[in-house]
Design an enzyme around this catalytic site. Sequence first.
Site, PDB file in Angstrom:
ATOM      1  NE  ARG A  15      -1.847  -7.293   7.878  1.00 21.36           N
ATOM      2  CZ  ARG A  15      -2.025  -7.349   6.392  1.00 21.36           C
ATOM      3  NH1 ARG A  15      -1.614  -6.236   5.573  1.00 21.36           N
ATOM      4  NH2 ARG A  15      -2.424  -8.356   5.757  1.00 21.36           N
ATOM      5  CD  GLN A  75      12.865   4.894   6.067  1.00 17.53           C
ATOM      6  OE1 GLN A  75      13.000   3.746   5.977  1.00 17.53           O
ATOM      7  NE2 GLN A  75      12.375   5.792   5.633  1.00 17.53           N
TER       8      GLN A  75
HETATM    9  C1  UD1 Z   1       3.303   1.364  -1.517  1.00 21.69           C
HETATM   10  C2  UD1 Z   1       2.855   2.632  -2.352  1.00 21.69           C
HETATM   11  C3  UD1 Z   1       1.593   2.072  -3.217  1.00 21.69           C
HETATM   12  C4  UD1 Z   1       1.642   0.906  -3.535  1.00 21.69           C
HETATM   13  C5  UD1 Z   1       1.965  -0.067  -2.671  1.00 21.69           C
HETATM   14  C6  UD1 Z   1       2.299  -1.497  -3.309  1.00 21.69           C
HETATM   15  C7  UD1 Z   1       3.677   4.589  -1.510  1.00 21.69           C
HETATM   16  C8  UD1 Z   1       3.291   5.836  -0.676  1.00 21.69           C
HETATM   17  N1  UD1 Z   1       2.731   3.957  -1.650  1.00 21.69           N
HETATM   18  O1  UD1 Z   1       2.166   1.487  -0.381  1.00 21.69           O
HETATM   19  O2  UD1 Z   1       1.132   3.225  -3.922  1.00 21.69           O
HETATM   20  O3  UD1 Z   1       0.605   0.403  -4.349  1.00 21.69           O
HETATM   21  O4  UD1 Z   1       3.334   0.025  -1.881  1.00 21.69           O
HETATM   22  O5  UD1 Z   1       2.585  -2.430  -2.478  1.00 21.69           O
HETATM   23  O6  UD1 Z   1       5.025   4.464  -1.623  1.00 21.69           O
HETATM   24  N2  UD1 Z   1       9.427   1.275   3.487  1.00 21.69           N
HETATM   25  C9  UD1 Z   1      10.587   1.681   3.976  1.00 21.69           C
HETATM   26  N3  UD1 Z   1      10.542   2.755   4.687  1.00 21.69           N
HETATM   27  C10 UD1 Z   1       9.409   3.477   5.095  1.00 21.69           C
HETATM   28  C11 UD1 Z   1       8.305   3.002   4.373  1.00 21.69           C
HETATM   29  C12 UD1 Z   1       8.278   1.878   3.710  1.00 21.69           C
HETATM   30  O7  UD1 Z   1      11.612   1.180   3.851  1.00 21.69           O
HETATM   31  O8  UD1 Z   1       9.512   4.625   5.681  1.00 21.69           O
HETATM   32  C13 UD1 Z   1       9.380   0.094   2.694  1.00 21.69           C
HETATM   33  C14 UD1 Z   1       8.605  -1.089   3.270  1.00 21.69           C
HETATM   34  O9  UD1 Z   1       9.350  -1.786   3.845  1.00 21.69           O
HETATM   35  C15 UD1 Z   1       8.186  -1.977   2.013  1.00 21.69           C
HETATM   36  C16 UD1 Z   1       7.971  -0.783   0.885  1.00 21.69           C
HETATM   37  O10 UD1 Z   1       8.641   0.293   1.552  1.00 21.69           O
HETATM   38  O11 UD1 Z   1       8.954  -2.853   1.659  1.00 21.69           O
HETATM   39  C17 UD1 Z   1       6.685  -0.353   0.864  1.00 21.69           C
HETATM   40  O12 UD1 Z   1       6.127   0.408   2.245  1.00 21.69           O
HETATM   41  P1  UD1 Z   1       4.388  -0.016   2.515  1.00 21.69           P
HETATM   42  O13 UD1 Z   1       4.402   0.703   3.721  1.00 21.69           O
HETATM   43  O14 UD1 Z   1       4.059  -1.366   2.541  1.00 21.69           O
HETATM   44  O15 UD1 Z   1       3.695   0.714   1.319  1.00 21.69           O
HETATM   45  P2  UD1 Z   1       2.292   0.712   1.117  1.00 21.69           P
HETATM   46  O16 UD1 Z   1       1.407   1.451   1.757  1.00 21.69           O
HETATM   47  O17 UD1 Z   1       1.859  -0.859   0.756  1.00 21.69           O
END
Ligand code: UD1
Length: 450
Positions: A15, A75
Amino acid sequence: MTTALVILAAGKGTRMNSDLPKVLHPIAQVPMLIHAMRAGSVLSPEHTVIVTGHGSEAVAKVARAEDEGAQITVQEDQLGTAHAVAQARSALSGFEGDVVVLYGDTPFLQPDTLERMIEARSGNDLVILGFEAADPARYGRLVMTGDVLERIVEFKDASDEERSITFCNSGLLACNAQLLFSLIDEVGNDNASGEYYLTDVVEIARRRGLNVTAVACDEAQTLGVNSRADLAAADAVFQARARAELLDLGVTLMAPDTVYLAADTVVGRDTVIEPNVVFGPGVTVESGATIRAFSHLEGCHVSRGAVVGPYARLRPGAELAENTRVGNFVEIKNAEIAEGAKVNHLSYIGDASVGAATNIGAGTITCNYDGVMKHKTTIGENVFVGSNTMLVAPVTVGDGAMTATGTVVTRDVDPDALAVARAKQENKPGYARKLFDMLKATKARRDKKA
Ligand code: UD1
Ligand code: CA
């Protein structure tokens, strides 16, 4: 207790609609990732592991510039937050301390919040950071029984009843490193998103009879950035906070809302900042200085009693000593201006040193660049540089010397000498009148033909 930070920064940030990895977008001119690293540094971590994915090389470069020892792990596929943390396993093999997991895109975290999480660890195996959400939207919900955190339900997987919970997951957690990896080993991806949720470690820990709790912080600290609108809002929050801090420290901001600060701007007491001043990174202004309206400063140091602007530009390496004056439409780059020296109007002073009490006349230029290399101009003390002097570097003007207006200085000027290098003036009596008459006659002939 020794700690390790694991900062999740692999997400694409779709986004943001950008070629730049999300965590490198700046807030107050500092990449979000660096804000997160600085917040985490309060724990004096033994390891800082950054989990990268999209734009890994660029992210690694920025992280290492901030902290040489930062460990970067890639990753390849973003399979979820648990999968992301699992990437830190080899970087932390044999590490017996605690892991604190942070997100690279939540730049407002306050250091004392991390300290409170570590404190809560003394009675708990796993600590989650939660917050009361004004609008819980799509956050994970914290299911509590008293102080015990039973599990976290992601919005997509939550029942209506669970969705009514307003205590939400920030994403941050603290846990013994090896325990966390063993909990993550049990995490599956059988859920609405088909992802490996880090949040599942809570329920797994409870099943093992471990103590899990949540520490709360205010929502502003957990503010994440997912879009340019979020980025602008985050910057605005940061600016409001930074301006309030300066006001508290005794800095006058005539129109606070128009002063744009960087995360590392330092301003001393009793300094006055007029409206519409922009601070880039790396600026220090001492006490009792005045930064007048519409000035732009970056990577520079302004000493006590100096007056800068209006409309001045101080670029990296500008060093202004006490009681100096840098006036309107003056640009200073990589140059020291010694005590009491003045550069008041329309000048460029780059790669130079200007001695104490020297006066630089209007329109003076240090010609520092020959198209290939940069060269230095050295101007001594008590020098009078006449208006519109071109100083062709490398060149030195000695103490107490003077340059005549319009002089192009290509050779060194000895102390106390006057340099004059311009065509001699000649006045021709009556010539102006003759010339005008001639021109008028020519015009009249042309008008007649037309
Ligand atoms: C996550 C949490 C949610 C919380 C929210 C707060 C989980 C399953 N959910 O959701 O409970 O309320 O954050 O903002 O954890 N990232 C990686 N690799 C991945 C996936 C994510 O590095 O494979 C990083 C993203 O870049 C980001 C963070 O982890 O910085 C959170 O990921 P995001 O996809 O935004 O999680 P949410 O769905 O928002
Ligand atoms: Ca998010």
